[in-house]
Write a protein that holds these residues in place. Structure first.
Motif, PDB file in Angstrom:
ATOM      1  N   TYR A 144       0.699  -1.352   0.060  1.00  0.00           N
ATOM      2  CA  TYR A 144       0.063   0.091  -0.061  1.00  0.00           C
ATOM      3  C   TYR A 144       0.860   1.345  -0.022  1.00  0.00           C
ATOM      4  CZ  TYR A 144      -3.889  -2.684   1.313  1.00  0.00           C
ATOM      5  OH  TYR A 144      -4.903  -3.839   1.332  1.00  0.00           O
ATOM      6  N   HIS A 145       0.426   2.141  -0.730  1.00  0.00           N
ATOM      7  CA  HIS A 145       0.826   3.416  -0.512  1.00  0.00           C
ATOM      8  C   HIS A 145      -0.292   4.626   0.080  1.00  0.00           C
ATOM      9  CE1 HIS A 145       4.403   2.613  -3.053  1.00  0.00           C
ATOM     10  NE2 HIS A 145       3.621   1.889  -3.449  1.00  0.00           N
ATOM     11  N   ILE A 146      -0.056   5.845   0.263  1.00  0.00           N
ATOM     12  CA  ILE A 146      -1.046   6.383   0.916  1.00  0.00           C
ATOM     13  C   ILE A 146      -2.370   6.715   0.109  1.00  0.00           C
ATOM     14  CG2 ILE A 146      -0.151   8.534   0.186  1.00  0.00           C
ATOM     15  CD1 ILE A 146      -0.830   9.866   3.219  1.00  0.00           C
ATOM     16  N   ASP A 147      -1.967   6.621  -1.136  1.00  0.00           N
ATOM     17  CA  ASP A 147      -3.177   7.074  -2.271  1.00  0.00           C
ATOM     18  C   ASP A 147      -3.705   5.795  -2.947  1.00  0.00           C
ATOM     19  OD1 ASP A 147      -1.053   6.299  -3.524  1.00  0.00           O
ATOM     20  OD2 ASP A 147      -1.097   7.947  -4.964  1.00  0.00           O
ATOM     21  N   THR A 148      -3.408   4.597  -2.418  1.00  0.00           N
ATOM     22  CA  THR A 148      -3.794   3.325  -2.945  1.00  0.00           C
ATOM     23  C   THR A 148      -5.359   3.013  -2.470  1.00  0.00           C
ATOM     24  OG1 THR A 148      -1.465   2.286  -2.503  1.00  0.00           O
ATOM     25  CG2 THR A 148      -3.391   0.544  -2.993  1.00  0.00           C
ATOM     26  N   PRO A 149      -6.196   2.794  -3.544  1.00  0.00           N
ATOM     27  CA  PRO A 149      -7.523   2.389  -3.259  1.00  0.00           C
ATOM     28  C   PRO A 149      -7.675   1.179  -2.619  1.00  0.00           C
ATOM     29  CG  PRO A 149      -7.192   3.239  -5.613  1.00  0.00           C
ATOM     30  CD  PRO A 149      -5.856   3.094  -5.047  1.00  0.00           C
ATOM     31  N   ARG A 150      -8.363   0.953  -1.465  1.00  0.00           N
ATOM     32  CA  ARG A 150      -8.459  -0.282  -0.728  1.00  0.00           C
ATOM     33  C   ARG A 150      -9.745  -0.438   0.259  1.00  0.00           C
ATOM     34  NH1 ARG A 150      -4.084   2.567   1.998  1.00  0.00           N
ATOM     35  NH2 ARG A 150      -4.247   2.446   4.036  1.00  0.00           N
ATOM     36  N   ALA A 151     -10.205  -1.616   0.053  1.00  0.00           N
ATOM     37  CA  ALA A 151     -11.525  -2.169   0.935  1.00  0.00           C
ATOM     38  C   ALA A 151     -10.997  -2.171   2.336  1.00  0.00           C
ATOM     39  CB  ALA A 151     -11.585  -3.170   0.485  1.00  0.00           C
TER      40      ALA A 151
END
Length: 210
Positions: free
Chosen positions: A195-202
């Motif tokens: 993950y990065h700070i702008d990664t879309p995730r559930a």
């Protein structure tokens, strides 16, 4: 799948773990290839500006080109199996990484194709050491992590077995051979997230009910 063994021992702990990875891959219907790096590499990287042939090929006369072009580049998944020597990878394993430079450097005529084929692999790491100290492996894990990021590849798993004498890793109560088999079975499909700070995730890692 390519399994690269960086130990000079053919029946040592790294080789034992490599065979466990291969067994898991075979159970998943794959056809893994185990290669001992020192069967292919006899020299460290030199100064390409001085020793590269006129046609752009490497002038070092060993089998690295065969290993790189016929086994590594076509592989969807690569597992690096190395003993921990002085808190780093073996010299054989480090030489493999160094020697790739000869072919992805801009001075090689087909470097663009090589760069493309180096990317997008599923990467695994299997380590053998006699120390149980957790920090002994951290430098290597970081190196493979950064290599994976640099090549836009997925670093999906690490296995570490403890042993010194040949094959002693089989006595490790943490059961690294079972972990190595699981890595071989699952490497192409195992979940990977970075993950990065702008990664879309559930809000869940695993689907509800699992």
């Amino acid at each position: 799948m390519l399994i690269l063994v960086g130990s000079p021992r053919r029946n040592g702990n790294s080789a034992t773990l490599a065979e466990a990875v291969a067994q898991g891959a075979r159970e998943a219907g794959q056809t893994p290839r185990i290669a001992f790096i020192d069967d292919y590499i006899t020299s460290f990287l030199r100064d390409c500006r001085k020793c590269r042939k006129d046609d752009g090929e490497c002038s070092i006369e060993d089998r690295f080109r065969e290993l790189f072009f016929e086994a590594f580049l076509p592989a969807e998944a690569v597992v690096f199996c190395t003993p921990i020597y002085w808190y780093g990878v073996s010299a054989q394993t480090k030489a493999f990484f160094d020697r790739t430079f000869c072919y992805y450097a801009a001075s090689y005529p087909n470097s663009g194709e090589v760069v493309t084929r180096m990317q997008g692999k599923r990467i695994g790491l299997v380590l053998a050491s006699e120390e149980t100290y957790p920090g002994a492996s951290l430098g290597i894990i970081h190196q493979i992590q950064e290599y994976s990021r640099y090549t836009n590849s997925d670093f999906v798993g690490v296995v570490r077995g403890i042993g010194n004498s040949r094959g002693e890793v089989t006595s490790d109560p943490c059961k690294p051979l079972a972990e190595a088999e699981a890595l071989g079975r699952e490497i192409l499909g195992r979940k990977f997230s970075d993950y990065h700070i702008d990664t879309p995730r559930a809000g869940r890692v695993w689907p509800a009910g699992n």
